[in-house]
Enzyme design. Sequence first.
Site, mmCIF file in Angstrom:
data_model
loop_
_atom_site.group_PDB
_atom_site.id
_atom_site.type_symbol
_atom_site.label_atom_id
_atom_site.label_comp_id
_atom_site.label_asym_id
_atom_site.label_seq_id
_atom_site.Cartn_x
_atom_site.Cartn_y
_atom_site.Cartn_z
ATOM 1 N N ASP A 64 0.789 -1.239 0.000
ATOM 2 C CA ASP A 64 0.000 0.000 0.000
ATOM 3 C C ASP A 64 0.820 1.289 0.000
ATOM 4 O O ASP A 64 0.238 2.377 0.056
ATOM 5 C CB ASP A 64 -0.942 0.011 1.208
ATOM 6 C CG ASP A 64 -2.073 -0.996 1.054
ATOM 7 O OD1 ASP A 64 -2.633 -1.070 -0.044
ATOM 8 O OD2 ASP A 64 -2.373 -1.702 2.025
ATOM 9 N N ASP A 126 -6.048 -4.256 -6.300
ATOM 10 C CA ASP A 126 -5.783 -2.925 -5.752
ATOM 11 C C ASP A 126 -4.325 -2.503 -5.965
ATOM 12 O O ASP A 126 -4.002 -1.323 -6.077
ATOM 13 C CB ASP A 126 -6.067 -2.878 -4.245
ATOM 14 C CG ASP A 126 -7.181 -3.787 -3.776
ATOM 15 O OD1 ASP A 126 -7.476 -4.776 -4.471
ATOM 16 O OD2 ASP A 126 -7.741 -3.538 -2.710
#
Length: 349
Positions: A64, A126
């Site tokens: 992330d 993602d």
Amino acid sequence: MPRNIYKGQTDWNLVGVHDWTSGFWPGVLWYAYEESGDSEILADAQRFTEPLRGVLDVPVDNHDLGFMLYCSFGNGLRLTGDAEYQDFLLRAADSLATLYNPKVGTILSWPAMREKMNWPHNTIIDNLINLELLFWASKNGGSQDLYAMAVKHAETCMTALVRPDYSLYHVAVFDTIDGHFIKGVTHQGYSDDSMWARGQGWGIYGYTMCYRETNDERFLEMAMKLTDKFLERLPEGGIPYWDFDDPTIPNASKDASAAAVAASGMLELSTFMDNAGLKNKYKNAAIKMLEILSTDEYLSKDKEQSFLLHSTGHHPNGTEIDASIIYADYYFIEALTRLKKINSGSNLN
Ligand code: GLY
């Protein structure tokens, strides 16, 4: 940093900088500064960006970093040219690259899930968004290997995460010995075979960005196919349920964040269309979603601190169901900013 607001609350629930959503609030402030030119908002954007330096003080344990640092420092660099932001982002890209597995050809998204779920190497849709940091770094003083990694990651995901009908798995699980694809899983969706709404949004946004960075027509075609699938399955009301296949539809919760991510991606996609019909198709579909998100049903106005109501975070976990979530706000303000730029003929990025 603000993360979510549950029903009955009015103020943001906060998280620390190591939460995957920590970059979105500074990102919202950067877009607000871009739109307003307001020096107080600039000072706030800088103030909320600064603590994210701590993200690189601990060993990298997930993919992330791009979300966290490109939405914050990346927008800051774009708007101020601050050389310290540039140095920091180059370090961030090198950290992210440590998760790359050359045998598989992707970044490892969730190291913790290797043992917990028996997913030896796992990559989630993602993760495409985080490639933007690698592309940027490869063009701004970082290693060319970062570019090659990002391209290979995007290619591998086209075969592993995309189903024949252009809906997406959430997670691709790979073997670490020879790198082969083991299975697709939809961890945050209704079932492994279902179409998780935000995952489809990440795919639309991610492959559009990959085309922008590479000019590789395969990525453009993929972005179009994923978008067509999303639009073909949009329910009446124009905003997706959290998963397109939840059998409780129409009583299932909506996901405004999926609409905001997809709208922002589709607006960029529209800029790459030579054909006027396709340009209008993607632009108008995005505008329609933004208009619906701007109605009293979705726009919080002064009901609470967020822009948008009715997002869904992790339904199978029972968390953030029909809540306000910071990344919905981030992609909403980004989409509105992109639309304004498209309408005035300026560059998006
Ligand atoms: N990237 C995690 C999510 O979309 O929920």
